[in-house]
Design a protein around this motif. Structure first.
Motif, PDB file in Angstrom:
ATOM      1  N   UNK A 159       2.995   4.133   6.108  1.00  0.00           N
ATOM      2  CA  UNK A 159       1.992   5.189   5.904  1.00  0.00           C
ATOM      3  C   UNK A 159       1.821   6.037   7.164  1.00  0.00           C
ATOM      4  N   UNK A 160       1.854   5.402   8.326  1.00  0.00           N
ATOM      5  CA  UNK A 160       1.742   6.142   9.579  1.00  0.00           C
ATOM      6  C   UNK A 160       2.912   7.117   9.731  1.00  0.00           C
ATOM      7  N   UNK A 161       4.108   6.655   9.396  1.00  0.00           N
ATOM      8  CA  UNK A 161       5.289   7.519   9.446  1.00  0.00           C
ATOM      9  C   UNK A 161       5.184   8.633   8.410  1.00  0.00           C
ATOM     10  N   UNK A 190      -6.220  -2.114  -9.234  1.00  0.00           N
ATOM     11  CA  UNK A 190      -5.476  -1.373 -10.255  1.00  0.00           C
ATOM     12  C   UNK A 190      -5.819   0.117 -10.230  1.00  0.00           C
ATOM     13  N   UNK A 191      -7.088   0.439 -10.002  1.00  0.00           N
ATOM     14  CA  UNK A 191      -7.518   1.830  -9.989  1.00  0.00           C
ATOM     15  C   UNK A 191      -6.848   2.609  -8.855  1.00  0.00           C
ATOM     16  N   UNK A 192      -6.756   1.994  -7.686  1.00  0.00           N
ATOM     17  CA  UNK A 192      -6.107   2.655  -6.551  1.00  0.00           C
ATOM     18  C   UNK A 192      -4.628   2.870  -6.826  1.00  0.00           C
ATOM     19  N   UNK A 193      -3.994   1.879  -7.471  1.00  0.00           N
ATOM     20  CA  UNK A 193      -2.580   2.021  -7.820  1.00  0.00           C
ATOM     21  C   UNK A 193      -2.363   3.200  -8.763  1.00  0.00           C
ATOM     22  N   UNK A 194      -3.227   3.323  -9.758  1.00  0.00           N
ATOM     23  CA  UNK A 194      -3.107   4.431 -10.706  1.00  0.00           C
ATOM     24  C   UNK A 194      -3.306   5.779 -10.028  1.00  0.00           C
ATOM     25  N   UNK A 195      -4.258   5.828  -9.116  1.00  0.00           N
ATOM     26  CA  UNK A 195      -4.530   7.072  -8.396  1.00  0.00           C
ATOM     27  C   UNK A 195      -3.322   7.480  -7.562  1.00  0.00           C
ATOM     28  N   UNK A 196      -2.676   6.508  -6.934  1.00  0.00           N
ATOM     29  CA  UNK A 196      -1.481   6.798  -6.133  1.00  0.00           C
ATOM     30  C   UNK A 196      -0.350   7.293  -7.031  1.00  0.00           C
ATOM     31  N   UNK A 234      -1.714   8.034   0.233  1.00  0.00           N
ATOM     32  CA  UNK A 234      -1.894   6.590   0.399  1.00  0.00           C
ATOM     33  C   UNK A 234      -3.099   6.236   1.276  1.00  0.00           C
ATOM     34  N   UNK A 235      -3.961   7.206   1.541  1.00  0.00           N
ATOM     35  CA  UNK A 235      -5.076   6.988   2.468  1.00  0.00           C
ATOM     36  C   UNK A 235      -5.973   5.825   2.054  1.00  0.00           C
ATOM     37  N   UNK A 236      -6.358   5.787   0.781  1.00  0.00           N
ATOM     38  CA  UNK A 236      -7.256   4.727   0.305  1.00  0.00           C
ATOM     39  C   UNK A 236      -6.600   3.357   0.418  1.00  0.00           C
ATOM     40  N   UNK A 237      -5.337   3.283   0.028  1.00  0.00           N
ATOM     41  CA  UNK A 237      -4.620   2.004   0.091  1.00  0.00           C
ATOM     42  C   UNK A 237      -4.406   1.575   1.537  1.00  0.00           C
ATOM     43  N   UNK A 238      -4.109   2.521   2.418  1.00  0.00           N
ATOM     44  CA  UNK A 238      -3.893   2.189   3.814  1.00  0.00           C
ATOM     45  C   UNK A 238      -5.171   1.654   4.463  1.00  0.00           C
TER      46      UNK A 238
END
Length: 225
Positions: free
Chosen positions: A130-132, A166-172, A184-188
């Motif tokens: 994610x940083x990259x 699951x919700x974060x995965x769907x959003x991504x 990917x901000x929320x997941x990171x």
């Protein structure tokens, strides 16, 4: 009537035999399951000990050669100085903040190896990806990298699937269709918090970190030079 009685006794005997065999079979299954479970735990323990031993060997090599490496003068020395063994004082700074650890290349390598010994290195690998990703400027590369990160870490049964809701995965999945730097901000943030609150405290108590906080003893060879 006598014949009916004989049939009833035969049925009863057959039922008793079947029940006895079922109990014996169940006992064997239970014992077999327990043995398999114990074998799986033993194998997992052996794998972890092997990984820890391997990292200790590498860490020992880095520590033994760091003093000689620091004496070498080259144009690239500035770029790679963080790979050399930090002083105990520098290593102790890592305990003050998780960001201090991640900002140091040597510390990051040690933390990554520690996570590997705990079978959760996908967390730091995702964070680094994610940083990259956030530094990528080309829109084409941004899209391709977003899809790769999704395939590697996000989708169901991905090879390095991370633990997010699951919700974060769907959003991504929706966001990567038109990739932006915040896909990917929320997941990171979720993975960062997981490492900071769980893995990081265990790392600070580990032999990996404690070894770095010790002063390197002067060897006889060094004394003779």
């Amino acid at each position: 009537e006598r014949e009916a009685g004989e049939q009833r006794r035969s049925v009863w005997v057959a039922m008793q035999s079947a029940l006895f065999l079922a109990v014996q079979h169940g006992g064997r299954m239970e014992r077999g399951g327990r043995r398999r479970s114990e074998a799986e735990e033993a194998e997992k323990g052996r794998m972890k000990r092997t990984i820890i031993k391997d990292w200790k060997t590498r860490l020992s090599y880095f520590l033994q050669n760091s003093s000689n490496s620091n004496k070498r003068k080259s144009k690239k020395a500035g770029k790679h100085r963080n790979y050399f063994r930090p002083s105990p004082e520098e290593a102790q700074l890592w305990s003050e903040a998780f960001d201090e650890l991640l900002a140091n290349k040597y510390g990051l390598a040690a933390f990554r190896a520690f996570l590997k010994s705990e079978f959760c290195e996908e967390n730091i690998e995702f964070w680094l990806a994610c940083e990259d990703f956030k530094k990528t400027k080309s829109p084409q590369k941004l899209t391709s990298k977003a899809k790769k990160i999704y395939n590697d870490f996000i989708e169901k049964e991905a090879p390095k699937e991370i633990n997010i809701d699951f919700q974060t995965k769907n959003m991504i999945a929706q966001n990567i269709q038109e990739a932006t730097h915040t896909c990917f901000s929320a997941a990171q943030k979720r993975v960062y918090s997981l490492m900071e609150n769980n893995s990081y405290p265990r790392f600070l108590e580990s032999e990996f970190y404690q070894e770095l906080c010790k002063k390197t003893p002067i060897t006889r060879a060094a004394q003779g030079t």
